[in-house]
Design an enzyme around this catalytic site. Structure first.
Site, PDB file in Angstrom:
ATOM      1  N   LYS A 216      -5.792   8.112  68.862  1.00 30.05           N
ATOM      2  CA  LYS A 216      -6.968   6.939  69.560  1.00 30.05           C
ATOM      3  C   LYS A 216      -7.785   7.683  68.687  1.00 30.05           C
ATOM      4  CE  LYS A 216      -9.332   7.257  73.538  1.00 30.05           C
ATOM      5  NZ  LYS A 216     -10.062   7.559  74.705  1.00 30.05           N
ATOM      6  N   GLU A 222      -5.506  17.175  62.693  1.00 35.00           N
ATOM      7  CA  GLU A 222      -3.939  17.331  62.043  1.00 35.00           C
ATOM      8  C   GLU A 222      -3.537  16.673  62.093  1.00 35.00           C
ATOM      9  OE1 GLU A 222      -5.758  17.967  65.150  1.00 35.00           O
ATOM     10  OE2 GLU A 222      -4.133  20.935  65.607  1.00 35.00           O
ATOM     11  N   GLY A 277      -6.043   9.536  76.039  1.00 35.84           N
ATOM     12  CA  GLY A 277      -4.735  10.295  75.067  1.00 35.84           C
ATOM     13  C   GLY A 277      -3.591  10.378  76.088  1.00 35.84           C
ATOM     14  N   ARG A 278      -3.490  11.303  77.494  1.00 35.22           N
ATOM     15  CA  ARG A 278      -2.406  11.847  78.304  1.00 35.22           C
ATOM     16  C   ARG A 278      -2.264  10.359  78.976  1.00 35.22           C
ATOM     17  NH1 ARG A 278      -7.432  14.318  78.834  1.00 35.22           N
ATOM     18  NH2 ARG A 278      -8.477  14.174  81.167  1.00 35.22           N
ATOM     19  N   GLU A 363      -4.997  19.478  81.172  1.00 36.10           N
ATOM     20  CA  GLU A 363      -6.331  18.636  80.564  1.00 36.10           C
ATOM     21  C   GLU A 363      -6.652  18.107  81.331  1.00 36.10           C
ATOM     22  OE1 GLU A 363      -5.392  15.944  76.980  1.00 36.10           O
ATOM     23  OE2 GLU A 363      -6.457  17.330  75.941  1.00 36.10           O
ATOM     24  N   HIS A 394      18.706  30.415  84.440  1.00 38.36           N
ATOM     25  CA  HIS A 394      19.371  31.568  83.941  1.00 38.36           C
ATOM     26  C   HIS A 394      17.862  32.112  83.092  1.00 38.36           C
ATOM     27  CE1 HIS A 394      23.221  30.645  85.169  1.00 38.36           C
ATOM     28  NE2 HIS A 394      22.844  29.729  85.038  1.00 38.36           N
ATOM     29  N   LYS A 517     -11.469  23.990  67.467  1.00 35.33           N
ATOM     30  CA  LYS A 517     -11.466  22.327  66.615  1.00 35.33           C
ATOM     31  C   LYS A 517     -12.350  22.687  65.539  1.00 35.33           C
ATOM     32  CE  LYS A 517      -9.929  19.090  69.048  1.00 35.33           C
ATOM     33  NZ  LYS A 517     -10.036  16.963  69.771  1.00 35.33           N
TER      34      LYS A 517
HETATM   35  O1  LIG Z   1      -4.363  10.257  69.791  1.00 40.62           O
HETATM   36  P1  LIG Z   1      -5.751  11.216  69.239  1.00 40.62           P
HETATM   37  O2  LIG Z   1      -7.367  10.702  69.183  1.00 40.62           O
HETATM   38  O3  LIG Z   1      -5.361  11.575  67.416  1.00 40.62           O
HETATM   39  O4  LIG Z   1      -6.379  12.325  70.046  1.00 40.62           O
HETATM   40  C1  LIG Z   1      -4.618  13.510  70.392  1.00 40.62           C
HETATM   41  C2  LIG Z   1      -5.273  14.170  71.301  1.00 40.62           C
HETATM   42  O5  LIG Z   1      -6.508  14.669  70.919  1.00 40.62           O
HETATM   43  C3  LIG Z   1      -6.882  16.037  71.596  1.00 40.62           C
HETATM   44  O6  LIG Z   1      -7.461  17.170  70.879  1.00 40.62           O
HETATM   45  C4  LIG Z   1      -7.104  16.026  72.800  1.00 40.62           C
HETATM   46  O7  LIG Z   1      -7.214  17.221  73.787  1.00 40.62           O
HETATM   47  C5  LIG Z   1      -6.694  15.288  73.735  1.00 40.62           C
HETATM   48  O8  LIG Z   1      -7.013  14.815  74.903  1.00 40.62           O
HETATM   49  C6  LIG Z   1      -5.454  13.510  72.531  1.00 40.62           C
HETATM   50  O9  LIG Z   1      -4.184  13.412  73.027  1.00 40.62           O
END
Ligand SMILES: O=P(O)(O)OC[C@H]1O[C@@H](O)[C@H](O)[C@@H](O)[C@@H]1O
Length: 553
Positions: A216, A222, A277-278, A363, A394, A517
């Site tokens: 987003k 990452e 995002g979610r 979240e 199990h 972060k």
């Molecule tokens: O889609 P992005 O901007 O890379 O974000 C990924 C995720 O980043 C996390 O840090 C958020 O807590 C999530 O809500 C989000 O989905």
């Protein structure tokens, strides 16, 4: 809004819990009311889904009075008003000053949906434009019309994203694997652990691999690092001849960063900041799903979701399935001190569903500050967990049956299997376990029953089951296809909304993920500098020192 625990219905529920809830015995409730199942189950029927979905709430600590009081709480907490504000595009994400309009992404019913007076469905690069682009592109990739730089059909999709840009696509492509293209290999790389990318690339051929960079914000550490690694791998493997434009697309709201990364904005599928995002699997973030199952199936997925939106928006509270689900969660969390919510699908295709719901629920409602900035004086978001059954039976079901905690549990089953192998024997055994677990959790086993089996006295307490553990059974009256999956996800989305509305927290921000972060960024620099880092506690300094010693040895 006044704090939830100061609402008159809250006090009434507390009294009701003392008088009724505390002593409520599920099996007695069934013994004294032969209509209990009919009274407390609800059927979701809609043209948007091919099968009815039954939500049986009857094995919950629920009487007619409980339901009335919970609905009263919902009214006093303004749940309907807040729901309507969401659909009206109001900025209910008040800490980020954003509308919350993921429902527009699946608005196949043609509702008018606006943010700041702008029609988000039909404006240029709006929802319908992006869907059209997703259809065109996915059709081209699936048919082979879209070719890689060396003229070959693309058959490997690597989705690079994390959190909501990963979990939705992973879960949905797994859940709808039955509908997936057999000639396509999918990888979802999320973790910064290089192993994740290395394993995905190990058997991938750059000539036939398509990378979807899903983010987003397009700034997530990452995803940016993984995307750069993929780009370097691609250019290196192709000796610089690889055409990025044919192998990399971006799913994002951030055109400037996408272009900076080197992806042509024509290969960008956009969405807006009012999609959390979610809640983004319905947006361009779902492109891997569309490529895998085809646009027609994706459209059914949206239709099932929209059908549940319509139900949530229009059904009277007493029949409103997500409203009941959300209120039950409040009932257990705040009046029985339950700390968890277990979701166990009796469906192997749904094996990532609980992981997906973890982000959705925790979240959204893992918050302790209410709308006026004060700390809440009641319990909010439960710890959601789960695994598919029968596997979970199990492993951790020992604790669910005989542990000290109250664990409200949802079971999900479809009446029909996509794979009725061995004369449907597997499905029947699966179903028998689905019924048996809910029954066993409810009825338990008394000492007398245990003794009657010839159990010695000293073993009797160990084999006793107290029972009276609440469950909600969800039964899809067919197979779980795209539409039914869409409706199930949206049931949980709105259940989460109802919880957050009662608790008066902002279910749409996620400030709690930021601190880690920031610290990681500082420490990353320190790992390359001499010394063991600055301004940390003694344990962190010690650990950094030990890490450096071993990592560099
Ligand atoms: O889609 P992005 O901007 O890379 O974000 C990924 C995720 O980043 C996390 O840090 C958020 O807590 C999530 O809500 C989000 O989905």
């Amino acid at each position: 809004m006044p704090p939830a625990n100061t609402l008159p219905a809250w006090a009434e529920l507390q009294t009701h819990r003392e008088n009724v809830g505390k002593n409520f015995v599920l099996k007695e409730a069934f013994a004294s009311d032969k209509d209990r199942f009919e009274k407390f189950s609800r059927t979701f029927s809609s043209a948007g889904v091919s099968a009815d979905i039954i939500f049986d709430f009857s094995k919950n600590f629920l009487t007619g009075e409980t339901l009335d009081l919970l609905l009263k709480l919902a009214q006093q907490a303004g749940v309907e008003r807040k729901r309507d504000a969401m659909f009206a595009g109001e900025k209910i994400n008040f800490t980020e000053k954003r509308a919350v309009l993921h429902t527009a992404l699946r608005n196949v019913g043609g509702w008018e949906m606006k943010v700041d007076g702008k029609d988000v469905m039909n404006c240029s690069r709006g929802v319908n434009d992006v869907l059209k682009h997703m259809k065109e592109f996915s059709d081209q990739v699936r048919s082979g019309e879209w070719k890689g730089f060396s003229g070959k059909k693309l058959n490997t999709i690597v989705n690079i994203g994390i959190g909501g840009s990963d979990l939705g696509p992973v879960m949905v492509t797994e859940a709808l694997r039955y509908y997936g293209a057999n000639d396509m290999t999918l990888h979802f790389v999320s973790n910064i652990d290089g192993t994740h990318m290395a394993e995905a690339l190990k058997h991938s051929n750059p000539d036939t691999t398509l990378f979807l960079v899903a983010s987003k914000t397009f700034t997530t550490a990452e995803t940016c690092t993984n995307a750069n690694t993929a780009k370097h791998w691609f250019l290196e493997k192709t000796g610089g001849k690889g055409d990025i434009a044919k192998h990399f697309v971006a799913l994002s709201t951030n055109e400037a960063e996408v272009t900076k990364f080197g992806i042509d904005s024509r290969n960008m599928f956009g969405f807006e900041s009012w999609v959390g995002g979610r809640y983004s699997v319905w947006s361009a973030i779902g492109l891997s799903v569309v490529i895998y199952i085809g646009f027609d199936n994706f459209h059914k997925f949206l239709s099932g979701a929209h059908a549940m939106d319509k139900h949530f928006r229009e059904a009277p509270l007493k029949h409103n399935i997500p409203i009941i689900g959300g209120l039950l969660s409040v009932w257990y969390s705040d009046f029985f001190q339950a700390q968890t919510h277990l979701v166990a699908p009796f469906d192997q295709y749904l094996h990532r569903f609980p992981a997906y719901l973890q982000q959705l629920s925790m979240e959204s409602n893992g918050k302790s500050i209410s709308s006026d900035g004060s700390s809440v004086k009641y319990t909010t978001g439960p710890i959601l967990f789960g695994e598919p059954c029968t596997n979970a039976q199990h492993s951790f079901f020992q604790l669910v049956h005989q542990g000290t905690k109250l664990i409200p549990t949802d079971f999900i089953l479809s009446a029909k299997s996509h794979n009725p192998i061995s004369g449907n024997q597997h499905q029947k055994m699966l179903a028998s376990n689905y019924f048996a677990q809910a029954e066993a959790l409810m009825v338990g086993k008394t000492d007398d029953q245990v003794k009657a089996e010839g159990t010695p006295d000293d073993l009797t307490p160990h084999k006793r089951f107290l029972g009276n553990r609440p469950t909600t059974s969800i039964l899809v009256g067919g197979t779980i296809g795209p539409a039914e999956l869409g409706a199930l996800i949206v049931y949980y989305e709105h259940l989460t909304f109802v919880e957050g509305a009662v608790w008066d927290v902002n279910s749409f921000d996620q400030w709690g993920v930021e601190l880690g972060k920031v610290l990681a960024k500082k420490i990353l620099k320190e790992l390359d500098e001499p010394g063991d880092g600055e301004g940390h506690d003694n344990s962190t300094v010690g650990l950094i020192g030990v890490f450096k010693k071993y990592a560099n040895s």
